[in-house]
Design a protein around this motif. Structure first.
Motif, short mmCIF file in Angstrom:
data_model
loop_
_atom_site.label_atom_id
_atom_site.label_comp_id
_atom_site.label_asym_id
_atom_site.label_seq_id
_atom_site.Cartn_x
_atom_site.Cartn_y
_atom_site.Cartn_z
N UNK A 91 37.05 33.27 32.10
CA UNK A 91 37.51 34.60 31.68
C UNK A 91 37.13 34.86 30.23
N UNK A 92 37.22 33.85 29.39
CA UNK A 92 36.82 34.02 27.99
C UNK A 92 35.32 34.27 27.87
N UNK A 93 34.57 33.78 28.86
CA UNK A 93 33.12 33.99 28.86
C UNK A 93 32.72 35.34 29.45
N UNK A 94 33.71 36.12 29.88
CA UNK A 94 33.44 37.46 30.37
C UNK A 94 33.40 37.61 31.87
N UNK A 95 33.64 36.53 32.60
CA UNK A 95 33.65 36.62 34.06
C UNK A 95 35.00 37.14 34.55
N UNK A 96 34.96 37.91 35.61
CA UNK A 96 36.18 38.26 36.33
C UNK A 96 36.44 37.15 37.34
N UNK A 97 37.70 36.77 37.49
CA UNK A 97 38.05 35.64 38.35
C UNK A 97 39.00 36.11 39.45
N UNK A 98 38.72 35.70 40.68
CA UNK A 98 39.53 36.11 41.82
C UNK A 98 39.72 34.95 42.78
N UNK A 99 40.67 35.10 43.69
CA UNK A 99 40.94 34.11 44.72
C UNK A 99 40.79 34.73 46.10
N UNK A 100 40.30 33.94 47.04
CA UNK A 100 40.16 34.40 48.42
C UNK A 100 40.43 33.21 49.33
N UNK A 101 41.46 33.32 50.16
CA UNK A 101 41.85 32.14 50.92
C UNK A 101 42.50 32.49 52.25
N UNK A 102 42.30 31.61 53.23
CA UNK A 102 43.02 31.68 54.50
C UNK A 102 44.36 30.97 54.31
N UNK A 103 45.43 31.73 54.26
CA UNK A 103 46.75 31.16 54.01
C UNK A 103 47.81 31.88 54.83
N UNK A 104 48.82 31.12 55.25
CA UNK A 104 50.03 31.76 55.76
C UNK A 104 50.78 32.36 54.58
N UNK A 105 51.55 33.40 54.83
CA UNK A 105 52.17 34.20 53.78
C UNK A 105 52.97 33.39 52.75
N UNK A 106 53.82 32.44 53.14
CA UNK A 106 54.59 31.72 52.11
C UNK A 106 53.71 30.94 51.13
N UNK A 107 52.58 30.44 51.61
CA UNK A 107 51.69 29.68 50.74
C UNK A 107 50.97 30.61 49.76
N UNK A 108 50.58 31.78 50.24
CA UNK A 108 49.93 32.75 49.36
C UNK A 108 50.84 33.19 48.24
N UNK A 109 52.10 33.43 48.57
CA UNK A 109 53.06 33.84 47.55
C UNK A 109 53.27 32.74 46.52
N UNK A 110 53.28 31.49 46.98
CA UNK A 110 53.44 30.37 46.05
C UNK A 110 52.22 30.22 45.15
N UNK A 111 51.03 30.37 45.72
CA UNK A 111 49.82 30.29 44.91
C UNK A 111 49.81 31.36 43.84
N UNK A 112 50.21 32.57 44.22
CA UNK A 112 50.24 33.67 43.25
C UNK A 112 51.17 33.35 42.08
N UNK A 113 52.28 32.68 42.37
CA UNK A 113 53.21 32.34 41.29
C UNK A 113 52.64 31.28 40.37
N UNK A 114 51.75 30.44 40.90
CA UNK A 114 51.14 29.38 40.10
C UNK A 114 49.93 29.90 39.33
N UNK A 115 49.18 30.80 39.95
CA UNK A 115 47.96 31.34 39.35
C UNK A 115 48.04 32.87 39.31
N UNK A 116 48.87 33.40 38.44
CA UNK A 116 49.03 34.86 38.37
C UNK A 116 47.97 35.50 37.47
N UNK A 117 47.96 36.81 37.50
CA UNK A 117 47.20 37.61 36.53
C UNK A 117 45.68 37.44 36.64
#
Length: 202
Positions: A102-128
Motif C-alpha cells: 500500500x505504501x508503494x501505491x498498490x491497491x490491496x484486496x481479498x478474494x476468497x471462498x469462505x463460509x460467512x462466519x469465516x469471512x466476517x472474522x477475516x474482515x475483523x483481522x484484516x480491515x480497511x
C-alpha cells in the motif's frame, strides 16, 4: 494479458493458506454435512459451493439442503466454529507485506471462498483494504467468473491491472487468468513467503 510489473495497480490475495495459516480445524461445516448424510440426504458434488455461496449461518445452510438443525447440534456447531475462529493466525509476513504494498501505491484486496462466519472474522483481522470479494456475498465461488467480476466492479479497474496471489491452482491462478488477470501461486507448505512471489514489485 499484461505481465509487466509496471502494469499492476491492484494486488488481490486469497486468504487461507496465503495470508492466514490453515491450522487444523474442528470443521463444523463438515460435521453439518455428515449429520445431513445421516438424515438420509445424499451428498452432491456442489455441496461445498452451496455452503460457501450461502449468505447465512448454519441454520440458513441447512435450510438450503432442506433440513432444520436441532438445538443441541446447533450449539455444538457454534462451539466448534468458535474454536476455529480463535485458531486463525496470520502468517508472520502478512501485515508487513500488505502495508508495504500500500505504501508503494498498490491497491490491496481479498478474494476468497469462505463460509460467512469465516469471512466476517477475516474482515475483523484484516480491515480497511480496498475491496473484499467473499463467495457468500457474491453467491458464486472461485473459479466462477462472477466472483472476479464482483471484485473488479468494487475496484473500478480492468482485469489486466490486477495481480492475483493464492495457494490453489484452479481458484487462484487458472480462474483469474481466464478472466484476464495475471496470477501467481504461493506454496506456504514449502516455506515460500509473499516477498518471494512479489520480489519484482517490492
Amino acid at each position: 494479458m499484461l505481465n509487466n510489473p509496471a502494469d499492476f495497480k491492484v494486488i488481490v490475495f486469497d486468504v487461507f493458506g496465503t495470508l492466514i495459516k490453515a491450522e487444523p480445524k474442528r470443521s463444523p461445516y463438515r460435521k453439518l454435512m455428515k449429520w445431513l448424510k445421516d438424515q438420509g440426504r445424499r451428498p452432491a458434488s456442489d455441496d461445498v459451493a452451496v455452503i460457501m455461496s450461502t449468505f447465512g449461518e448454519f441454520t440458513e445452510v441447512a435450510k438450503r439442503f432442506g433440513k432444520d438443525i436441532p438445538a443441541p447440534l446447533l450449539q455444538e456447531l457454534n462451539e466448534d466454529l468458535s474454536d476455529d475462529l480463535q485458531a486463525m493466525t496470520l502468517y508472520e509476513d502478512t501485515v508487513t507485506i500488505l502495508e508495504k504494498l500500500r505504501q508503494s501505491g498498490f491497491r490491496v484486496a481479498l478474494c476468497s471462498n469462505l463460509a460467512k462466519p469465516y469471512g466476517e472474522a477475516v474482515f475483523s483481522i484484516l480491515p480497511n483494504l480496498e475491496a473484499y470479494a467473499w463467495s457468500y456475498e457474491v453467491g458464486n465461488i472461485k473459479p466462477e467468473p462472477e466472483i472476479y467480476q464482483y471484485l473488479i466492479d468494487q475496484l473500478n479497474c480492468q482485469p489486466r491491472e490486477v495481480l492475483f496471489i493464492g495457494d490453489t491452482l484452479l481458484a487462484d491462478v487458472t480462474g483469474p487468468q481466464a478472466f484476464g488477470m495475471s496470477a501467481r501461486l504461493i506454496d506456504r507448505k514449502k516455506g515460500q513467503k509473499i516477498s518471494d512471489i512479489l520480489s519484482d514489485l517490492l
